[in-house]
Motif scaffolding. Structure first.
Motif, mmCIF file in Angstrom:
data_model
loop_
_atom_site.group_PDB
_atom_site.id
_atom_site.type_symbol
_atom_site.label_atom_id
_atom_site.label_comp_id
_atom_site.label_asym_id
_atom_site.label_seq_id
_atom_site.Cartn_x
_atom_site.Cartn_y
_atom_site.Cartn_z
ATOM 1 N N ALA A 1 -71.942 98.049 73.864
ATOM 2 C CA ALA A 1 -72.201 99.485 73.739
ATOM 3 C C ALA A 1 -71.940 100.274 75.024
ATOM 4 C CB ALA A 1 -73.636 99.709 73.283
ATOM 5 N N ALA A 2 -71.671 99.580 76.136
ATOM 6 C CA ALA A 2 -71.495 100.295 77.406
ATOM 7 C C ALA A 2 -70.075 100.831 77.607
ATOM 8 C CB ALA A 2 -71.865 99.369 78.568
ATOM 9 N N SER A 3 -69.136 100.447 76.732
ATOM 10 C CA SER A 3 -67.741 100.840 76.990
ATOM 11 C C SER A 3 -66.921 100.851 75.700
ATOM 12 C CB SER A 3 -67.122 99.845 77.989
ATOM 13 O OG SER A 3 -65.758 100.124 78.212
ATOM 14 N N GLY A 4 -65.822 101.556 75.746
ATOM 15 C CA GLY A 4 -64.788 101.460 74.716
ATOM 16 C C GLY A 4 -65.278 101.679 73.290
ATOM 17 N N ILE A 5 -64.928 100.738 72.414
ATOM 18 C CA ILE A 5 -65.217 100.874 70.983
ATOM 19 C C ILE A 5 -66.733 100.863 70.724
ATOM 20 C CG2 ILE A 5 -64.963 99.711 68.742
ATOM 21 C CD1 ILE A 5 -62.218 98.633 69.850
ATOM 22 N N GLY A 6 -67.447 99.961 71.371
ATOM 23 C CA GLY A 6 -68.891 99.880 71.160
ATOM 24 C C GLY A 6 -69.588 101.165 71.587
ATOM 25 N N ARG A 7 -69.131 101.725 72.667
ATOM 26 C CA ARG A 7 -69.725 102.971 73.146
ATOM 27 C C ARG A 7 -69.424 104.124 72.186
ATOM 28 N NH1 ARG A 7 -69.016 104.784 79.282
ATOM 29 N NH2 ARG A 7 -69.900 106.838 79.197
ATOM 30 N N ALA A 8 -68.183 104.169 71.704
ATOM 31 C CA ALA A 8 -67.807 105.224 70.749
ATOM 32 C C ALA A 8 -68.648 105.094 69.474
ATOM 33 C CB ALA A 8 -66.318 105.122 70.413
ATOM 34 N N LEU A 9 -68.892 103.855 69.050
ATOM 35 C CA LEU A 9 -69.704 103.638 67.847
ATOM 36 C C LEU A 9 -71.152 104.067 68.093
ATOM 37 C CD1 LEU A 9 -70.114 102.528 64.975
ATOM 38 C CD2 LEU A 9 -70.535 100.280 66.019
ATOM 39 N N ALA A 10 -71.701 103.675 69.235
ATOM 40 C CA ALA A 10 -73.085 104.052 69.545
ATOM 41 C C ALA A 10 -73.221 105.582 69.565
ATOM 42 C CB ALA A 10 -73.499 103.446 70.891
ATOM 43 N N ASP A 11 -72.256 106.262 70.171
ATOM 44 C CA ASP A 11 -72.292 107.735 70.232
ATOM 45 C C ASP A 11 -72.222 108.336 68.828
ATOM 46 O OD1 ASP A 11 -72.357 107.547 72.964
ATOM 47 O OD2 ASP A 11 -70.253 108.134 73.277
ATOM 48 N N VAL B 1 -76.504 96.641 73.343
ATOM 49 C CA VAL B 1 -76.605 95.340 74.027
ATOM 50 C C VAL B 1 -75.337 95.188 74.858
ATOM 51 C CG1 VAL B 1 -76.697 92.830 73.721
ATOM 52 C CG2 VAL B 1 -77.856 94.325 72.069
ATOM 53 N N ASP B 2 -75.489 94.911 76.141
ATOM 54 C CA ASP B 2 -74.296 94.783 76.993
ATOM 55 C C ASP B 2 -74.717 94.138 78.313
ATOM 56 O OD1 ASP B 2 -71.401 96.609 76.747
ATOM 57 O OD2 ASP B 2 -71.817 95.524 78.617
ATOM 58 N N ARG B 3 -73.743 93.589 79.014
ATOM 59 C CA ARG B 3 -74.086 93.075 80.352
ATOM 60 C C ARG B 3 -74.117 94.239 81.341
ATOM 61 N NH1 ARG B 3 -68.190 90.305 81.726
ATOM 62 N NH2 ARG B 3 -67.115 92.226 81.249
ATOM 63 N N GLU B 4 -73.532 95.381 80.929
ATOM 64 C CA GLU B 4 -73.574 96.586 81.781
ATOM 65 C C GLU B 4 -74.718 97.480 81.302
ATOM 66 O OE1 GLU B 4 -71.728 96.668 84.370
ATOM 67 O OE2 GLU B 4 -70.376 95.033 83.838
ATOM 68 N N GLU B 5 -74.837 98.656 81.918
ATOM 69 C CA GLU B 5 -75.973 99.547 81.661
ATOM 70 C C GLU B 5 -76.068 99.951 80.177
ATOM 71 O OE1 GLU B 5 -78.171 100.261 84.120
ATOM 72 O OE2 GLU B 5 -79.278 101.133 82.439
ATOM 73 N N THR B 6 -77.171 99.534 79.549
ATOM 74 C CA THR B 6 -77.468 99.942 78.168
ATOM 75 C C THR B 6 -78.915 99.585 77.872
ATOM 76 O OG1 THR B 6 -76.685 99.873 75.883
ATOM 77 C CG2 THR B 6 -76.667 97.796 77.079
ATOM 78 N N VAL C 1 -73.601 95.410 64.835
ATOM 79 C CA VAL C 1 -72.160 95.296 65.071
ATOM 80 C C VAL C 1 -71.950 94.496 66.348
ATOM 81 C CG1 VAL C 1 -69.991 96.516 65.501
ATOM 82 C CG2 VAL C 1 -71.662 97.479 63.912
ATOM 83 N N ALA C 2 -71.311 93.345 66.215
ATOM 84 C CA ALA C 2 -70.985 92.507 67.375
ATOM 85 C C ALA C 2 -69.608 92.931 67.865
ATOM 86 C CB ALA C 2 -71.009 91.036 66.976
ATOM 87 N N CYS C 3 -69.614 93.725 68.908
ATOM 88 C CA CYS C 3 -68.362 94.331 69.394
ATOM 89 C C CYS C 3 -67.975 93.818 70.779
ATOM 90 C CB CYS C 3 -68.545 95.848 69.419
ATOM 91 S SG CYS C 3 -67.123 96.755 70.020
ATOM 92 N N ALA C 4 -68.940 93.341 71.562
ATOM 93 C CA ALA C 4 -68.643 92.931 72.941
ATOM 94 C C ALA C 4 -67.536 91.884 72.955
ATOM 95 C CB ALA C 4 -69.901 92.361 73.601
#
Ligand SMILES: NC(=O)c1ccc[n+]([C@@H]2O[C@H](COP(=O)([O-])OP(=O)(O)OC[C@H]3O[C@@H](n4cnc5c(N)ncnc54)[C@H](O)[C@@H]3O)[C@@H](O)[C@H]2O)c1
Length: 257
Positions: A13-23, A35-40, A71-74
């Motif tokens: 969810a911190a980037s790209g497709i996952g982030r666009a979906l979360a938004d 869920v992400d290894r980066e900020e989330t 959604v498992a996007c990572a």
């Protein structure tokens, strides 16, 4: 949050497709647990089993044990064994770990982000180990394989796992549709380096021709995922939906459907 809001967990969810979906989900009133290894919301490394357990625990705490969607996007696309750990075992670990929470919801839905690359040449031993062996065996074999086959292998194994799992009592029997969106080329931080040099871009265009509207934006993938995990999807399951501007149809031809 609006009345009737659903709670959806999204990895990557911190980037790209996952982030666009979360938004997109949040903009439509859903509650998102990133869920992400980066900020989330839940920070965890899905490459390792401890990180997967942390991710499952973190989501369960936040959703109270009842999850409407996952959604498992990572994912990563490195030509190294880590790609098998994240893209296959990270996704499957999250899906299996959160399946009981999905089963507790009134209209649960799950999806993964696969790839058109799952239709490209794979390392068969790695894929077989993912599906029938252990993670350590798959990773050991991945260390001996050609690096370029590992991303396709991870996405092929994920698609095969999904098609088998989707129709079992644990998923279909529990009323949980389980599908994949398999994108062609999407403009995200993952693909940015591919556009930097003309030769790389050309070989990407040869491998993934997209006659319908060219490269996609991450919001296009997000819209398709949102529908697949939405209440309206009561009967599509076990499907790998190519969101690729026609690349899969061009490359595999009319006999495959
Ligand atoms: N961009 C494309 O063209 C394309 C095409 C087909 C499939 N995909 C797939 O779409 C998904 C999202 O890719 P993207 O393009 O948005 O990439 P991205 O790099 O923008 O986002 C990937 C996200 O996954 C997270 N992540 C990576 N490894 C992780 C780990 N070990 N633990 C937890 N989180 C981790 C990253 O931190 C990042 O936030 C991936 O599964 C990718 O394989 C992308």
């Amino acid at each position: 949050m609006t009345d009737g809001a659903r709670t959806i967990a999204v990895s990557g969810a911190a980037s790209g497709i996952g982030r666009a979906l979360a938004d997109l989900l949040r903009a439509n009133g859903d509650r998102v647990i990133g869920v992400d290894r980066e900020e989330t919301d839940v920070r965890a490394d899905l490459a390792a089993s401890e990180g997967r357990a942390e991710a499952v625990r973190g989501v369960l705490e936040r959703c109270g044990g009842v999850l409407d969607g996952l959604v498992a996007c990572a994912g990563i696309s490195a030509p190294e064994p880590l790609t098998i750990r994240v893209n296959f075992y990270g996704a499957v670990g999250l899906l299996e770990g959160l399946r009981p929470a999905l089963a507790a919801a009134p209209a649960p839905r799950a999806a993964v982000v696969g790839s058109i690359s799952g239709t490209q040449p794979v390392d068969r031993a790695v894929v077989a180990a993912c599906l029938e062996g252990t993670e350590e065996e798959a990773v050991r074999l991945a260390g001996e394989a050609r690096g370029g086959t590992l991303y396709p292998s991870s996405k092929s194994a994920l698609a095969r796992w999904l098609r088998a799992a989707a129709v079992t009592p644990a998923w279909a029997g529990a009323g949980i549709p389980l599908n994949a969106i398999a994108p062609g080329v999407v403009r995200t931080p993952m693909t940015a380096p591919l556009f930097e040099d003309e030769a790389t871009r050309k070989s990407m265009d040869d491998a993934v021709p997209m006659p319908l509207n060219g490269y996609a934006g991450p919001e296009v993938v997000a819209e398709a995922l949102r529908w697949l995990i939405g209440p309206a999807n009561s009967h599509i399951t076990g499907q790998v939906v190519y969101l690729d501007g026609g690349a899969e149809a061009m490359r595999r031809g009319p006999e495959v459907y």
